[in-house]
Design a protein around this motif. Structure first.
Motif, mmCIF file in Angstrom:
data_model
loop_
_atom_site.group_PDB
_atom_site.id
_atom_site.type_symbol
_atom_site.label_atom_id
_atom_site.label_comp_id
_atom_site.label_asym_id
_atom_site.label_seq_id
_atom_site.Cartn_x
_atom_site.Cartn_y
_atom_site.Cartn_z
ATOM 1 N N SER A 1 0.841 -1.200 0.000
ATOM 2 C CA SER A 1 0.000 0.000 0.000
ATOM 3 C C SER A 1 0.876 1.250 0.000
ATOM 4 C CB SER A 1 -0.984 -0.048 1.157
ATOM 5 O OG SER A 1 -0.635 0.832 2.156
ATOM 6 N N VAL A 2 2.079 1.145 0.565
ATOM 7 C CA VAL A 2 3.010 2.282 0.489
ATOM 8 C C VAL A 2 3.460 2.495 -0.959
ATOM 9 C CG1 VAL A 2 5.291 3.114 1.158
ATOM 10 C CG2 VAL A 2 3.823 2.010 2.836
ATOM 11 N N VAL A 3 3.801 1.377 -1.641
ATOM 12 C CA VAL A 3 4.195 1.499 -3.042
ATOM 13 C C VAL A 3 3.048 2.079 -3.852
ATOM 14 C CG1 VAL A 3 4.922 0.226 -5.086
ATOM 15 C CG2 VAL A 3 5.797 -0.420 -2.845
ATOM 16 N N GLY A 4 1.840 1.573 -3.576
ATOM 17 C CA GLY A 4 0.672 2.037 -4.319
ATOM 18 C C GLY A 4 0.427 3.518 -4.112
ATOM 19 N N ALA A 5 0.739 4.015 -2.921
ATOM 20 C CA ALA A 5 0.510 5.437 -2.638
ATOM 21 C C ALA A 5 1.258 6.303 -3.638
ATOM 22 C CB ALA A 5 0.948 5.762 -1.222
ATOM 23 N N PHE A 6 2.381 5.788 -4.150
ATOM 24 C CA PHE A 6 3.192 6.589 -5.072
ATOM 25 C C PHE A 6 2.377 7.067 -6.267
ATOM 26 C CE2 PHE A 6 5.517 6.415 -9.087
ATOM 27 C CZ PHE A 6 6.292 7.537 -8.926
ATOM 28 N N TYR A 7 1.663 6.141 -6.910
ATOM 29 C CA TYR A 7 1.011 6.592 -8.140
ATOM 30 C C TYR A 7 -0.235 7.414 -7.877
ATOM 31 C CZ TYR A 7 -1.604 2.124 -7.803
ATOM 32 O OH TYR A 7 -2.354 1.069 -7.404
ATOM 33 N N TYR A 8 -0.863 7.243 -6.734
ATOM 34 C CA TYR A 8 -1.975 8.147 -6.412
ATOM 35 C C TYR A 8 -1.435 9.551 -6.157
ATOM 36 C CZ TYR A 8 -4.644 3.858 -5.696
ATOM 37 O OH TYR A 8 -5.247 2.649 -5.854
ATOM 38 N N LEU A 9 -0.323 9.604 -5.410
ATOM 39 C CA LEU A 9 0.250 10.919 -5.097
ATOM 40 C C LEU A 9 0.764 11.608 -6.351
ATOM 41 C CD1 LEU A 9 2.111 10.132 -1.769
ATOM 42 C CD2 LEU A 9 -0.082 11.250 -2.114
ATOM 43 N N ARG A 10 1.244 10.790 -7.325
ATOM 44 C CA ARG A 10 1.738 11.391 -8.558
ATOM 45 C C ARG A 10 0.613 12.139 -9.278
ATOM 46 N NH1 ARG A 10 3.453 9.141 -14.068
ATOM 47 N NH2 ARG A 10 1.765 7.715 -13.615
ATOM 48 N N ILE A 11 -0.594 11.565 -9.268
ATOM 49 C CA ILE A 11 -1.718 12.250 -9.917
ATOM 50 C C ILE A 11 -1.981 13.581 -9.219
ATOM 51 C CG2 ILE A 11 -4.137 12.068 -10.580
ATOM 52 C CD1 ILE A 11 -3.888 9.106 -10.487
ATOM 53 N N ILE A 12 -1.919 13.566 -7.890
ATOM 54 C CA ILE A 12 -2.173 14.805 -7.149
ATOM 55 C C ILE A 12 -1.104 15.843 -7.499
ATOM 56 C CG2 ILE A 12 -2.322 15.812 -4.854
ATOM 57 C CD1 ILE A 12 -3.409 13.119 -3.921
ATOM 58 N N LYS A 13 0.134 15.365 -7.597
ATOM 59 C CA LYS A 13 1.227 16.280 -7.956
ATOM 60 C C LYS A 13 0.960 16.889 -9.339
ATOM 61 C CE LYS A 13 5.322 16.377 -10.339
ATOM 62 N NZ LYS A 13 5.575 15.760 -11.625
ATOM 63 N N ILE A 14 0.513 16.049 -10.290
ATOM 64 C CA ILE A 14 0.244 16.565 -11.634
ATOM 65 C C ILE A 14 -0.882 17.593 -11.591
ATOM 66 C CG2 ILE A 14 -0.695 15.904 -13.890
ATOM 67 C CD1 ILE A 14 0.908 13.317 -13.618
ATOM 68 N N MET A 15 -1.907 17.314 -10.795
ATOM 69 C CA MET A 15 -3.047 18.234 -10.743
ATOM 70 C C MET A 15 -2.647 19.574 -10.151
ATOM 71 S SD MET A 15 -6.496 16.283 -9.708
ATOM 72 C CE MET A 15 -5.972 15.891 -8.064
ATOM 73 N N TYR A 16 -1.769 19.542 -9.139
ATOM 74 C CA TYR A 16 -1.501 20.770 -8.402
ATOM 75 C C TYR A 16 -0.256 21.504 -8.865
ATOM 76 C CZ TYR A 16 -5.310 20.435 -5.125
ATOM 77 O OH TYR A 16 -6.557 20.428 -4.582
ATOM 78 N N PHE A 17 0.749 20.789 -9.347
ATOM 79 C CA PHE A 17 2.016 21.468 -9.561
ATOM 80 C C PHE A 17 2.492 21.498 -11.006
ATOM 81 C CE2 PHE A 17 2.209 19.703 -5.193
ATOM 82 C CZ PHE A 17 2.038 20.903 -4.538
ATOM 83 N N ASP A 18 1.829 20.794 -11.927
ATOM 84 C CA ASP A 18 2.335 20.784 -13.296
ATOM 85 C C ASP A 18 1.768 21.948 -14.108
ATOM 86 O OD1 ASP A 18 3.773 18.642 -12.637
ATOM 87 O OD2 ASP A 18 3.075 17.351 -14.266
ATOM 88 N N GLU A 19 2.410 22.202 -15.252
ATOM 89 C CA GLU A 19 1.940 23.259 -16.148
ATOM 90 C C GLU A 19 0.517 22.944 -16.596
ATOM 91 O OE1 GLU A 19 3.064 26.224 -17.539
ATOM 92 O OE2 GLU A 19 4.291 26.003 -15.727
ATOM 93 N N PRO A 20 -0.412 23.901 -16.529
ATOM 94 C CA PRO A 20 -1.795 23.612 -16.916
ATOM 95 C C PRO A 20 -1.894 23.157 -18.369
ATOM 96 C CG PRO A 20 -1.653 25.704 -15.775
ATOM 97 C CD PRO A 20 -0.254 25.248 -15.992
ATOM 98 N N ALA A 21 -2.760 22.183 -18.602
ATOM 99 C CA ALA A 21 -2.931 21.648 -19.956
ATOM 100 C C ALA A 21 -4.243 22.123 -20.574
ATOM 101 C CB ALA A 21 -2.891 20.124 -19.925
ATOM 102 N N GLY A 22 -4.825 23.182 -20.040
ATOM 103 C CA GLY A 22 -6.085 23.676 -20.586
ATOM 104 C C GLY A 22 -7.264 23.136 -19.806
ATOM 105 N N ALA A 23 -8.329 23.962 -19.732
ATOM 106 C CA ALA A 23 -9.464 23.601 -18.876
ATOM 107 C C ALA A 23 -10.350 22.562 -19.558
ATOM 108 C CB ALA A 23 -10.275 24.848 -18.554
ATOM 109 N N PHE A 24 -11.052 21.789 -18.730
ATOM 110 C CA PHE A 24 -12.055 20.855 -19.241
ATOM 111 C C PHE A 24 -13.372 21.582 -19.442
ATOM 112 C CE2 PHE A 24 -9.459 17.794 -16.629
ATOM 113 C CZ PHE A 24 -8.834 17.233 -17.719
#
Lengths: 202, 479
Positions: B416-439
Motif C-alpha cells: 500500500s506504500v508502493v501504491g501510494a506513489f502513483y496516487y500521489l503522482r496524480i495529485i502532484k500533476i493536478m496541483y504542480f504541473d503546467e496547466p494543460a487547458g481547462a475541461f
C-alpha cells in the motif's frame, strides 16, 4: 444381458468415434453430420438407461433443430476453416505438452480416487423410482417444481443473450425502403368507388 | 387430480422480482417507443433500482426460499445494497456521456438492470446451480455493455476479450462445481458443509475448490486471473468501466465470501493458503504495475486489482473480523471508485474525451473544488488517515493480525506504500504541473456523484459507527 452389453459398447464406441470426427474432419458440413450421428447414438444410450423421454428429446431438439441450425450457419457463413486452422500446427506442440502435463498431474493425484460410498447414497435430488412415475412426469416435476427458480433464471440468461445479439448487430439503415401496408391499403380522399354500368365507361 | 405444489415464499425474493419484472416492462417500453424512449427508460431504470433498494431494506424478510436455493440474510442485504448503489450510480453517470458520444440506446439501462438482477441472485445464491446461473446472467449482460460502443474497435475488442476469458473462467468454475458435487453429493451449501465436516476432506473436493476459486477470482480480477482487466477497462465506454469497477466487484466478492464460508467452511485450511497467495499477488501486482501507466482508466484497472488484493486479505484471515473487513472494504471501495470515475468522466476537452493522466495537469487552477475532492479520493485510495480508505485497510489488516497472518499484513502495508506513489503522482500533476487547458464544465449528475463520494470519503469518521455496525451484523451471518 449380453445383448445389452453389446449395444452399450456399440453405441458408446460410435459416439466417441463420431465425436472425434467432428473435430478432425476437414469439411465443416461433415463435422455437423458426424455431430448428428453422435446425438443419435447418445440417444440410444439414454434409451438403454430407461430415460426414453430424454432420448426422444435429444433427437427432436438437437438433431431436429440445433444441428440443422448449425448446418445453416456453416453453409451460410462462409468461414474459411483452413485459414482458421493455420496457427493450429504451430501451437500444437505447446498445447499438447500442457495437456499432457495436466493429464499426468490429474492421474497422479486421482489414481487412488474412489467416490465415497456414502456419497452415492445421498445425492441431492434422488431420481424418483421409475416404476412409480413416468419419465416425463419425473423430469417435469424436477424442472418446473423443484428447480423453478433455476428454470426461470436460465430463461433470463437466454433473454440477455438475445438482447445482446440484437444490440450488437442490428443496425437501422435509413435508406432501406420498407413496405408500409397501412399506406398501401388505406383509402385516401382521392380514391372513390364508382359502380360502373356494363357497356359504358366512366 | 394432482395436488398443486405449494408456492415458494416470495418475501425474501421481492427485490429481485421487482427488478426482473421492471426490466421486462422497460424492455417493452423501449422496444415499442424506439430511440425516443431512451431518456424515459433510463429514468425509470434508476427509479426501479431505488425502489428495489427500499424494498430490500424495509420490506423483504430474511429467509430461505425456492427449496433452499435462495437465501436472504444480513450479509446478503448489505452486499445487495452496495451492488444496487453501484448500478444506480453507473446509470446516472452514463446519461450525458452516451448522449455526447451518440451511443444512447434504451437497451443500455435494461442490460444494467438485468446484470444487477444477476448480481443480486449471486449474492443470495445458496446452491451451486444458483451461483452459476446468477453469475452467467450478470456476466453475459456485462460482455454486451462492454462492447456497446460497437463502432469503436477498442470497445468491441474489450467485449470480445472479456467474453472469451469470461467463458473460460465459467468453464473452470463449472468443472470445480461438478467435482464438489461429485464428492459431496450436494449442490446446496448447507449439504456440502455438513458432508465436509462429517469426514476427512477428499482430494477431489480440494481440486474442485481450487477450480471454483479460480473461476471466482477471475470475476473479482485477482492475480493471476487479472489479465483482462486493464484492456477491458480501457476499451469499454467510460461509464461502463465505472460500472465494472463498482457493482460487479461487490457481487463477486460477496459470492467469494459465501462460497468459502457458507459451503467450504470446513475446508478452510485448504482454501486459506490459496486465497492468501491470490491476495499477496494481487496487492503486489496492483502496486507495481500501475506505476508505469499513463492512461487513467488502465491505472484504475490496476488500482482495482490491488484493492481486490487488500479485500482478499480479510477473506484469507478466515475469521469474523475478516468478513467484516471485506464487507467494509467493499463499501468504502465502491464509494471511492465512483468518485474517481466521476472525475474521469468529466475529463472532456474540445468535445473529446481525454484519458491521459497528464491531461489532468493544472486542474487545481481551472476547477479547484473538483481537484480538491479528487485529491481527497486519491488520498483515500492510497489509504491515508483519517479518510475512508485508511479505515478499510485498517480493518482487513487487523483481521489478518488477529489470524496470526503477520507476513500477509506486512506485505499488505508495504504494497500500500508502493501504491501510494502513483496516487500521489496524480495529485502532484493536478496541483504542480503546467496547466494543460481547462475541461468542459462538469455536468450536474457528475457533480452529484463526486459530491456524495467526497462527503463519504472525507467525513467517514462520522459514518463509521452505523456502517461498522451493519457490517458486523452482516459478518455474524457466517459465525
Amino acid at each position: 444381458m449380453i445383448l445389452q452389453t453389446i449395444f452399450f459398447y456399440l453405441f458408446s464406441a460410435i459416439v466417441i468415434a463420431s465425436a472425434l470426427m467432428v473435430i478432425s474432419s476437414r469439411n465443416p458440413v461433415h463435422s455437423v453430420l458426424f455431430l448428428i450421428l453422435a446425438f443419435f447414438n447418445a440417444a440410444g444410450l439414454f434409451v438403454m438407461l430407461g430415460a426414453e423421454f430424454l432420448a426422444m428429446m435429444l433427437v427432436v431438439v438437437y438433431v431436429g433443430a440445433v444441428a440443422v441450425l448449425f448446418l445453416f450457419v456453416v453453409m451460410m457463413l462462409d468461414v474459411d476453416f483452413t485459414e482458421l486452422r493455420q496457427g493450429f500446427l504451430q501451437y500444437l506442440p505447446v498445447g499438447a505438452l500442457i495437456g499432457i502435463v495436466l493429464l499426468a498431474e490429474l492421474l497422479i493425484v486421482l489414481s487412488g480416487w474412489v467416490f465415497a460410498p456414502d456419497v452415492l447414497a445421498n445425492p441431492v435430488r434422488p431420481i424418483p423410482e421409475l416404476n412409480q412415475l413416468t419419465n416425463t412426469e419425473a423430469i417435469g416435476r424436477l424442472l418446473y417444481t423443484d428447480y423453478i427458480f433455476f428454470f426461470q433464471t436460465a430463461g433470463f440468461v437466454l433473454l440477455v443473450a438475445m438482447i445482446g445479439a440484437i444490440v450488437l448487430t442490428l443496425r437501422h439503415k435509413p435508406r432501406v425502403k420498407r413496405q408500409v401496408i397501412a399506406d398501401q391499403v388505406g383509402r385516401s380522399q382521392k380514391v372513390e368507388l364508382h359502380s360502373v354500368e356494363p357497356g359504358k365507361g366512366i | 387430480m394432482m395436488d398443486l405444489a405449494t408456492l415458494p415464499s416470495l418475501t425474501p425474493f421481492l427485490p429481485e422480482l421487482i427488478l426482473a419484472v421492471g426490466a421486462l416492462v422497460l424492455l417493452m417500453i423501449g422496444a415499442f417507443g424506439g430511440e425516443r424512449a431512451t431518456p424515459l427508460v433510463t429514468t425509470l431504470a434508476v427509479l426501479l433500482i431505488a425502489v428495489a433498494g427500499l424494498v430490500l431494506l424495509f420490506k423483504a424478510e430474511d429467509g430461505v426460499t425456492f427449496g433452499g436455493a435462495f437465501v436472504l440474510d444480513p450479509f446478503a442485504r448489505f452486499m445487495k445494497v452496495l451492488a444496487l448503489i453501484g448500478s444506480g450510480f453507473a446509470i446516472v453517470m452514463s446519461v450525458n456521456y452516451v448522449k455526447r458520444e451518440k451511443i444512447a440506446r434504451f437497451e443500455y439501462p435494461v442490460l444494467i438492470l438485468l446484470a444487477t438482477l444477476g448480481m443480486l441472485m449471486m449474492i443470495s445464491a445458496n446452491d451451486l446451480i444458483a451461483v452459476y446461473l446468477g453469475l452467467e446472467l450478470q456476466s453475459l449482460a456485462l460482455y454486451v455493455v462492454a462492447a456497446s460502443n460497437r463502432d469503436s474497435v477498442k470497445s468491441t475488442e474489450a467485449g470480445m476479450k472479456y467474453f472469451v476469458l469470461g467463458a473460460l473462467s465459467s468453464g473452470m468454475l463449472l468443472y470445480g462445481m461438478s467435482l464438489i458435487y461429485g464428492f459431496t453429493g450436494h449442490t446446496q451449501f448447507q449439504g456440502i458443509a455438513t458432508t465436509l465436516s462429517n469426514g476427512p476432506i477428499a482430494i477431489g473436493v480440494v481440486f474442485g475448490l481450487v477450480f471454483v476459486i479460480a473461476g471466482v477470482a477471475f470475476k473479482v480480477s485477482a492475480v493471476p486471473f487479472h489479465m483482462w482487466t486493464p484492456d477491458v477497462y480501457e476499451g469499454a465506454p467510460t461509464p461502463v468501466t465505472a460500472f465494472f469497477a463498482a457493482a460487479p466487484k461487490a457481487a463477486a466478492m460477496a459470492l467469494f465470501v459465501r462460497v468459502l464460508f457458507g459451503s467450504l467452511g470446513p475446508a478452510a485450511a485448504d482454501w486459506q493458503q490459496v486465497v492468501t497467495f491470490i491476495a499477496v499477488a494481487s496487492m503486489i501486482l496492483g502496486a507495481f504495475a500501475a506505476i508505469g501507466q499513463r492512461n487513467i482508466k488502465r491505472l484504475m484497472a490496476y488500482s482495482s486489482i490491488g484493492h481486490m488484493g487488500f479485500a482478499l486479505v480479510g477473506l484469507a484471515a478466515g475469521n469474523e473480523a475478516g468478513v467484516q473487513g471485506v464487507v467494509l472494504y467493499m463499501a468504502i471501495y465502491i464509494a471511492m471508485t465512483l468518485g474517481a470515475f466521476a472525475v474521469i468522466l468529466f475529463m472532456r476537452r474540445k468535445g473529446q474525451m481525454v484519458e491521459e493522466i497528464s491531461d489532468l495537469a493544472g486542474l487545481s487552477r481551472s476547477h479547484p473544488v473538483v481537484a480538491f475532492i479528487f485529491a481527497m479520493v486519491l488520498f483515500s485510495l492510497a489509504g491515508i488517515p483519517p479518510l475512508a480508505g485508511f479505515f478499510a485497510k485498517w480493518y482487513v489488516f487487523l483481521a489478518a493480525i488477529e489470524a496470526k497472518l503477520y507476513v500477509l499484513a506486512v506485505i499488505g502495508v508495504l504494497s500500500s506504500v508502493v501504491g501510494a506513489f502513483y496516487y500521489l503522482r496524480i495529485i502532484k500533476i493536478m496541483y504542480f504541473d503546467e496547466p494543460a487547458g481547462a475541461f468542459e464544465p462538469m455536468t450536474g449528475e457528475l457533480r452529484f456523484v463526486l459530491g456524495l463520494s467526497g462527503i463519504f470519503v472525507i467525513l467517514y469518521v462520522v459514518f463509521a459507527g452505523p456502517i461498522g455496525q451493519a457490517a458486523s451484523v452482516a459478518a455474524k451471518t457466517f459465525f
